[in-house]
Design a protein around this motif. Sequence first.
Motif, mmCIF file in Angstrom:
data_model
loop_
_atom_site.group_PDB
_atom_site.id
_atom_site.type_symbol
_atom_site.label_atom_id
_atom_site.label_comp_id
_atom_site.label_asym_id
_atom_site.label_seq_id
_atom_site.Cartn_x
_atom_site.Cartn_y
_atom_site.Cartn_z
ATOM 1 N N GLN A 65 9.163 53.240 71.788
ATOM 2 C CA GLN A 65 10.103 53.649 70.193
ATOM 3 C C GLN A 65 11.451 55.191 70.407
ATOM 4 O OE1 GLN A 65 7.075 53.280 67.650
ATOM 5 N NE2 GLN A 65 6.904 51.047 67.942
ATOM 6 N N ASP A 66 11.002 55.922 70.531
ATOM 7 C CA ASP A 66 11.120 57.532 70.121
ATOM 8 C C ASP A 66 12.810 56.928 70.633
ATOM 9 O OD1 ASP A 66 9.747 58.623 69.056
ATOM 10 O OD2 ASP A 66 8.607 59.826 70.558
ATOM 11 N N ASP A 67 12.990 56.667 72.221
ATOM 12 C CA ASP A 67 13.541 56.394 72.989
ATOM 13 C C ASP A 67 15.379 55.202 71.831
ATOM 14 O OD1 ASP A 67 13.278 57.633 74.934
ATOM 15 O OD2 ASP A 67 12.848 56.063 76.443
ATOM 16 N N ASP A 68 13.957 53.648 71.292
ATOM 17 C CA ASP A 68 14.885 53.383 70.532
ATOM 18 C C ASP A 68 15.591 53.905 69.468
ATOM 19 O OD1 ASP A 68 14.624 51.551 72.464
ATOM 20 O OD2 ASP A 68 12.457 50.370 71.600
ATOM 21 N N ILE A 69 14.545 54.817 68.725
ATOM 22 C CA ILE A 69 15.266 55.227 67.605
ATOM 23 C C ILE A 69 16.188 56.785 68.238
ATOM 24 C CG2 ILE A 69 14.556 57.449 66.291
ATOM 25 C CD1 ILE A 69 12.306 56.631 65.974
ATOM 26 N N GLU A 70 16.909 57.069 69.043
ATOM 27 C CA GLU A 70 17.858 57.702 68.987
ATOM 28 C C GLU A 70 18.861 57.238 69.616
ATOM 29 O OE1 GLU A 70 18.051 61.354 69.604
ATOM 30 O OE2 GLU A 70 16.159 61.488 68.941
ATOM 31 N N THR A 71 18.596 55.985 70.303
ATOM 32 C CA THR A 71 20.050 54.936 70.928
ATOM 33 C C THR A 71 20.678 54.394 69.887
ATOM 34 O OG1 THR A 71 19.001 53.880 72.812
ATOM 35 C CG2 THR A 71 20.560 52.402 72.123
ATOM 36 N N TRP A 237 40.861 43.010 59.108
ATOM 37 C CA TRP A 237 40.554 44.338 58.681
ATOM 38 C C TRP A 237 39.251 44.573 57.631
ATOM 39 C CZ3 TRP A 237 45.697 46.953 59.396
ATOM 40 C CH2 TRP A 237 46.116 46.638 60.472
ATOM 41 N N HIS A 238 39.228 43.651 56.842
ATOM 42 C CA HIS A 238 38.637 43.946 55.377
ATOM 43 C C HIS A 238 36.877 43.387 56.146
ATOM 44 C CE1 HIS A 238 36.648 44.163 51.114
ATOM 45 N NE2 HIS A 238 36.673 43.116 51.795
ATOM 46 N N TRP A 239 37.239 42.215 56.667
ATOM 47 C CA TRP A 239 36.227 40.828 56.633
ATOM 48 C C TRP A 239 34.911 42.244 58.018
ATOM 49 C CZ3 TRP A 239 34.355 39.175 61.408
ATOM 50 C CH2 TRP A 239 32.668 37.756 61.519
ATOM 51 N N ASN A 240 35.789 42.653 58.865
ATOM 52 C CA ASN A 240 35.506 43.583 59.838
ATOM 53 C C ASN A 240 34.525 44.548 59.825
ATOM 54 O OD1 ASN A 240 36.357 41.793 61.437
ATOM 55 N ND2 ASN A 240 38.213 42.897 62.543
ATOM 56 N N ILE A 241 35.602 45.170 58.228
ATOM 57 C CA ILE A 241 34.596 46.484 57.701
ATOM 58 C C ILE A 241 33.138 45.536 57.740
ATOM 59 C CG2 ILE A 241 34.620 47.872 56.268
ATOM 60 C CD1 ILE A 241 37.517 48.643 56.893
ATOM 61 N N GLN A 242 33.373 44.863 56.583
ATOM 62 C CA GLN A 242 31.955 44.169 55.411
ATOM 63 C C GLN A 242 31.531 44.055 57.081
ATOM 64 O OE1 GLN A 242 33.699 40.574 53.295
ATOM 65 N NE2 GLN A 242 33.807 41.808 51.930
ATOM 66 N N GLN A 243 30.796 43.505 57.461
ATOM 67 C CA GLN A 243 30.213 42.786 58.857
ATOM 68 C C GLN A 243 29.853 43.969 59.660
ATOM 69 O OE1 GLN A 243 29.409 40.018 59.795
ATOM 70 N NE2 GLN A 243 30.488 38.982 58.343
ATOM 71 N N MET A 244 30.907 45.203 59.901
ATOM 72 C CA MET A 244 30.323 46.363 60.590
ATOM 73 C C MET A 244 29.070 46.843 59.136
ATOM 74 S SD MET A 244 33.529 48.117 62.573
ATOM 75 C CE MET A 244 34.022 47.572 64.022
ATOM 76 N N GLU A 245 29.882 47.597 58.547
ATOM 77 C CA GLU A 245 28.924 47.867 57.312
ATOM 78 C C GLU A 245 27.214 46.959 56.694
ATOM 79 O OE1 GLU A 245 31.577 47.792 53.691
ATOM 80 O OE2 GLU A 245 32.762 49.504 53.946
ATOM 81 N N LYS A 246 27.234 45.803 57.190
ATOM 82 C CA LYS A 246 25.925 45.266 56.904
ATOM 83 C C LYS A 246 25.295 45.258 58.508
ATOM 84 C CE LYS A 246 27.646 40.899 54.275
ATOM 85 N NZ LYS A 246 27.744 39.292 54.314
ATOM 86 N N LYS A 247 25.751 45.336 60.075
ATOM 87 C CA LYS A 247 24.943 45.768 60.610
ATOM 88 C C LYS A 247 24.320 47.034 60.445
ATOM 89 C CE LYS A 247 25.292 45.321 65.493
ATOM 90 N NZ LYS A 247 26.572 44.830 66.441
ATOM 91 N N ALA A 248 25.714 47.924 60.261
ATOM 92 C CA ALA A 248 25.244 49.508 59.527
ATOM 93 C C ALA A 248 24.449 49.559 58.977
ATOM 94 C CB ALA A 248 26.340 50.212 59.718
ATOM 95 N N ALA A 249 24.141 48.427 57.489
ATOM 96 C CA ALA A 249 23.221 48.535 56.794
ATOM 97 C C ALA A 249 21.763 48.308 57.468
ATOM 98 C CB ALA A 249 22.920 47.992 55.700
ATOM 99 N N GLU A 250 21.374 47.027 57.938
ATOM 100 C CA GLU A 250 20.444 46.241 59.337
ATOM 101 C C GLU A 250 19.996 47.597 59.590
ATOM 102 O OE1 GLU A 250 21.592 43.279 60.636
ATOM 103 O OE2 GLU A 250 21.767 42.229 58.619
ATOM 104 N N LEU A 251 20.636 48.612 60.914
ATOM 105 C CA LEU A 251 20.487 49.750 61.346
ATOM 106 C C LEU A 251 19.314 50.461 61.127
ATOM 107 C CD1 LEU A 251 22.923 49.132 63.688
ATOM 108 C CD2 LEU A 251 20.968 48.526 64.354
ATOM 109 N N ARG A 252 20.566 50.822 60.262
ATOM 110 C CA ARG A 252 19.337 51.467 59.090
ATOM 111 C C ARG A 252 18.348 51.986 58.333
ATOM 112 N NH1 ARG A 252 24.922 52.992 56.373
ATOM 113 N NH2 ARG A 252 26.378 54.127 57.266
ATOM 114 N N LYS A 253 17.933 50.437 58.451
ATOM 115 C CA LYS A 253 17.077 49.901 57.934
ATOM 116 C C LYS A 253 15.538 49.825 58.576
ATOM 117 C CE LYS A 253 15.003 45.343 55.000
ATOM 118 N NZ LYS A 253 15.122 44.695 54.208
ATOM 119 N N CYS A 254 16.463 48.894 59.658
ATOM 120 C CA CYS A 254 16.244 49.219 61.118
ATOM 121 C C CYS A 254 14.925 50.584 61.745
ATOM 122 C CB CYS A 254 16.241 48.570 61.530
ATOM 123 S SG CYS A 254 16.155 46.566 61.883
ATOM 124 N N LEU A 255 15.458 51.775 60.810
ATOM 125 C CA LEU A 255 15.132 52.736 61.163
ATOM 126 C C LEU A 255 14.228 53.986 60.514
ATOM 127 C CD1 LEU A 255 16.639 55.421 63.330
ATOM 128 C CD2 LEU A 255 18.193 55.563 61.594
#
Length: 259
Positions: A65-71, A237-255
């Motif tokens: 999990q520590d390795d996964d957190i760093e990744t 580009w707006h759609w790509n930004i929204q998708q990346m923001e959603k993915k970043a939010a999910e990753l932050r939530k998982c973190l």
Amino acid sequence: MAKQNSPSLVEVVKQVAEQQHSQASEIEKSKIVLSQLQAELQELEKQMESALLETKATERQIYQQDDDIETTKYHCESLESQVRSLYAEKIKLKLDTEAAQEEFEMMLARNSAYHEKIMAHKERYWEAESKMPVMLELAKKRDMVKELKTKKEELMNDLQNPEGQVIKQVQEEITHLIEEVTMVKESINEKKKMLEEEKKVHAKLRKEIEVQNKRCDAILKRLHCQLNKLQSNRRQWHWNIQQMEKKAAELRKCLGVLE
């Protein structure tokens, strides 16, 4: 004395035997308890070994999990960098779009002014054409021709008069009128030539105006295509930004859950 001491010895032996029996019973009980304790000890040892294995597995999971957190942190940082880059591109695209819109509006304004100048030139040309000396003179000549026709009819009636003087006078007037008509025709021909030249000039101007209009239409079409392309890229580009923001939010939530 011996008789008195014998019962006591029997009693003593009996007591000793009872004590030995009691001790043997206690020993058996102790053995049973010892066996139970040994069984419990073995069970505890097995439980300790199982707990030790679970502890090692938990430690491995923690390390993983520590390795996964760093990744995940590295991935989040990369995504944030991409989001910042896309945001900068979005700002640049917005500025480019606004500049293109301003240029398009300026070109429309110039085209409108050019169209107004063309219409004003046409109106002046039509007004000037109606007031041209050639046209006025042509109207006068038409009136003169009508008057000459009237005189001709009168003269034809006078020709029935047998007096020769009238005929001569009429002939002289006819000759004079023919000369005047010839001069008028020559003047009309010259005016017609001038008018044809004017028409050629105006036809040339119309062709140049058509060329300018086609050029303006081509420029407007190119600007429309560029604007549509910019708007399409902007939506992508707006759609790509929204998708990346959603993915970043999910990753932050998982973190956050892992932490």
